[in-house]
Design an enzyme around this catalytic site. Structure first.
Site, PDB file in Angstrom:
ATOM      1  N   SER A 101       0.831  -1.196   0.000  1.00 14.75           N
ATOM      2  CA  SER A 101       0.000   0.000   0.000  1.00 14.75           C
ATOM      3  C   SER A 101       0.877   1.263   0.000  1.00 14.75           C
ATOM      4  O   SER A 101       1.640   1.458  -0.940  1.00 14.75           O
ATOM      5  CB  SER A 101      -0.947  -0.061   1.198  1.00 14.75           C
ATOM      6  OG  SER A 101      -2.055   0.763   1.032  1.00 14.75           O
TER       7      SER A 101
ATOM      8  N   ASP B  51      -8.468  -6.358  -4.827  1.00 14.00           N
ATOM      9  CA  ASP B  51      -8.164  -5.080  -4.168  1.00 14.00           C
ATOM     10  C   ASP B  51      -9.056  -3.947  -4.682  1.00 14.00           C
ATOM     11  O   ASP B  51      -9.067  -3.647  -5.872  1.00 14.00           O
ATOM     12  CB  ASP B  51      -6.686  -4.757  -4.439  1.00 14.00           C
ATOM     13  CG  ASP B  51      -6.120  -3.703  -3.509  1.00 14.00           C
ATOM     14  OD1 ASP B  51      -6.861  -2.818  -3.067  1.00 14.00           O
ATOM     15  OD2 ASP B  51      -4.905  -3.781  -3.230  1.00 14.00           O
TER      16      ASP B  51
ATOM     17  N   HIS C 242      -7.870  -5.613  -0.059  1.00 19.29           N
ATOM     18  CA  HIS C 242      -6.645  -4.850   0.190  1.00 19.29           C
ATOM     19  C   HIS C 242      -6.062  -5.173   1.563  1.00 19.29           C
ATOM     20  O   HIS C 242      -4.850  -5.227   1.743  1.00 19.29           O
ATOM     21  CB  HIS C 242      -6.937  -3.358   0.087  1.00 19.29           C
ATOM     22  CG  HIS C 242      -5.713  -2.497   0.218  1.00 19.29           C
ATOM     23  ND1 HIS C 242      -4.759  -2.422  -0.765  1.00 19.29           N
ATOM     24  CD2 HIS C 242      -5.274  -1.688   1.213  1.00 19.29           C
ATOM     25  CE1 HIS C 242      -3.778  -1.603  -0.387  1.00 19.29           C
ATOM     26  NE2 HIS C 242      -4.073  -1.147   0.812  1.00 19.29           N
TER      27      HIS C 242
END
Lengths: 348, 348
Positions: free
Chosen positions: A141, A295, A324
């Site tokens: 991320s 995601d 995610h």
């Protein structure tokens, strides 16, 4: 300065502090007595040729990275590697809105860029540890954003890179999503432009923010299959309250906002690097670009489009009902697949 | 009562008003002088055997349904069918928080259920028009919720049904998503528990709500491919402002909240119908269950699970970068696929 007990050695340690001194930000402002908090695992070899760097994601600290990715028998095995986890600026352990004195405290803390973080980490790696080559830089991320910045800014240092569930340049959809996270917090009148006396006053905004994370951080299927039962939660409400709200409510609202702004402006083409194609062409590392198929934060299509612009790269897919937030290491299948990709990359 | 110019014949007409008189809600409260706004297209045959019912979705009126689905050469051709579009209670044309006098005005308006809507529509269809069989009941999103309720509550009336991008029972993930929409509005201090003097005062909350719709109503791919250019928008910001905000900002905050609560509580098993399996087994209509593959509001997995419990049903898929909001009729590929499914269903 608000001495929020959440940001402590007790909860997130042990970690060390590296003194950055005067640290000039891309914004033009200077942080005085800036500090980078970091944790290390394993022993640096005499030749300094076994170092791995794993920067943190949004709202995370070195602790969750340790718990989710590091251990004997894992790809990131401290008996083989010296693993450094630097805490991103603004995460509450490194210099952050909540631990900085006036006049740059709280809502007055200056904007920080992904490149600022990477420059600070580069000092830690090269000046403090004297490491000239990193075997691997990886992160999930916002950690992937930092990984891309490392590979573009310091190609001579980064031998291998594994950006997981993130992009080199924030897409317009991703910017919009992050905007909704910011608005959930700043809409709380108790936020007062960042000048609250205690972050717990912003609990309504933090709770709304947690609900947005719960609604798009996971997949709908996780809820339908009640995938959270394996972690001991008894209902969707129980999961949202005692997993997602529990993660965000103790945190500092300004810290989160600082990181969200950094995330939203993440872009390896800044600082005069030209087009995205030109910037990514600077990467010399061998790169495993890892995407989580489900995601909803960083879409597979956006990740794939960037991977195609990276010379020595491969796209690797992992599937998880956790979406995610599989990053958190709560899905054994995800963990095993990630380890296999990292083992292959490290062996190459 | 707030005479919001948005809810007018000028913008949403022509529509007619059917007088429901005293209308008793599931909540136990009675609406006095309740009215159902509706539009019709085509001519009812002498045998009354060509009627189609198409209830509205969240935040929509009969106008957008007309524009998106009805026309010569379309599946819903007014030269062949008599098409009735009833506006759901609370949508601003039918009896709603914004057009009801004290003491049930605005934030004091009672909760309405999907079953209340369907009962009101059943009166319109059977008592006003004298229709005993509907050739087809269809709707998208909250319109699908009403379609399922029709097929379960009045199996003798509904010959065919086509719920599009919606479920018979709101899933726990969907409830959470709707909760975030509600919180975006109710967190605005100007909302004042629903007792604002003018809905435009709630513009900050309405804007945040619009951003949530923009972030999950479409797909990330639509933004990356800039699919909104075909509609004349020049950037992602321009699209979000002049398409999504433009849709929601003129609407009444309490109307939206009433519909969101109705959506969140949508469930065909209410009113003592037992399990979901038992409730759906009551359906005798031939049903085309239509799912949008990329839908982030109502997931394909949730829709498929319900379809398997419906005796005479088939699952039909449509793909669109516009995600859930392909419903709006902005994607020619979506429109053509939907028409082909409806043509096949109507011919059967």
């Amino acid at each position: 300065m608000d001495h929020n007990p959440y940001y402590s050695q007790n909860i997130h340690g042990p970690y060390s502090l590296y003194d950055l001194g005067n640290f000039d930000l891309d914004s033009g402002l200077r942080l005085r007595n800036a500090q980078l908090a970091y944790a290390t695992f394993g022993t640096l070899s005499p030749l300094k040729d076994n170092a791995i760097l794993f920067p943190t994601w949004y709202s995370g600290t070195s602790k969750i990275i340790e718990q989710a990715y590091i251990g004997p028998g894992r790809a990131l095995d401290p008996s083989k590697y010296f693993i450094i986890i630097p805490n991103q600026l603004g995460n509450g352990l490194s210099t952050s809105p909540q631990n900085t004195p006036s006049p740059m405290n709280a809502g007055a803390f200056p904007a920080v860029s992904i490149a600022d973080d990477v420059r600070a980490q580069h000092k830690l790696v090269t000046e403090h540890f004297g490491i000239s080559k990193l075997e691997l830089v990886l992160g999930g991320s916002m950690g992937a954003q930092q990984t891309y910045e490392w590979a573009v800014a310091y190609p001579d240092v980064v031998k291998r890179a594994a950006p997981i569930a993130g992009t080199a340049k924030c897409s317009s959809h991703n910017k919009l999503l992050v905007q909704t996270f910011k608005e959930a917090i700043t809409s709380d009148p108790a936020w007062r432009g960042g000048m609250y006396s205690d972050s717990s006053a912003v609990h309504r905004g933090l709770k709304r923010h947690a609900h947005l994370f719960a609604a798009s951080g996971f997949t709908a299927k996780l809820f339908t299959m009640e995938g959270w039962r394996g972690l001991g939660f008894t209902s969707a409400n129980d999961f949202v309250t005692n997993f997602v709200e529990a993660h965000f409510l103790p945190q500092d609202a300004n810290n989160l906002l600082l990181m969200l702004n950094k995330w939203q402006n993440g872009d390896v083409t800044l600082n005069g690097r030209g087009s995205l194609e030109a910037a990514l062409a600077k990467i010399t590392a061998k790169v495993a670009v890892i995407a989580i198929e489900e995601d909803l934060f960083f879409s597979l299509a956006d990740i794939r489009a960037e991977q195609r612009l990276i010379p020595n790269s491969e796209l690797k897919l992992v599937s998880s009902d956790w979406g995610h937030l599989a990053l958190f290491g709560v899905d054994a299948g995800y963990n095993a697949t990630i380890d296999s990709y990292l083992n292959a990359l490290l062996a190459s």
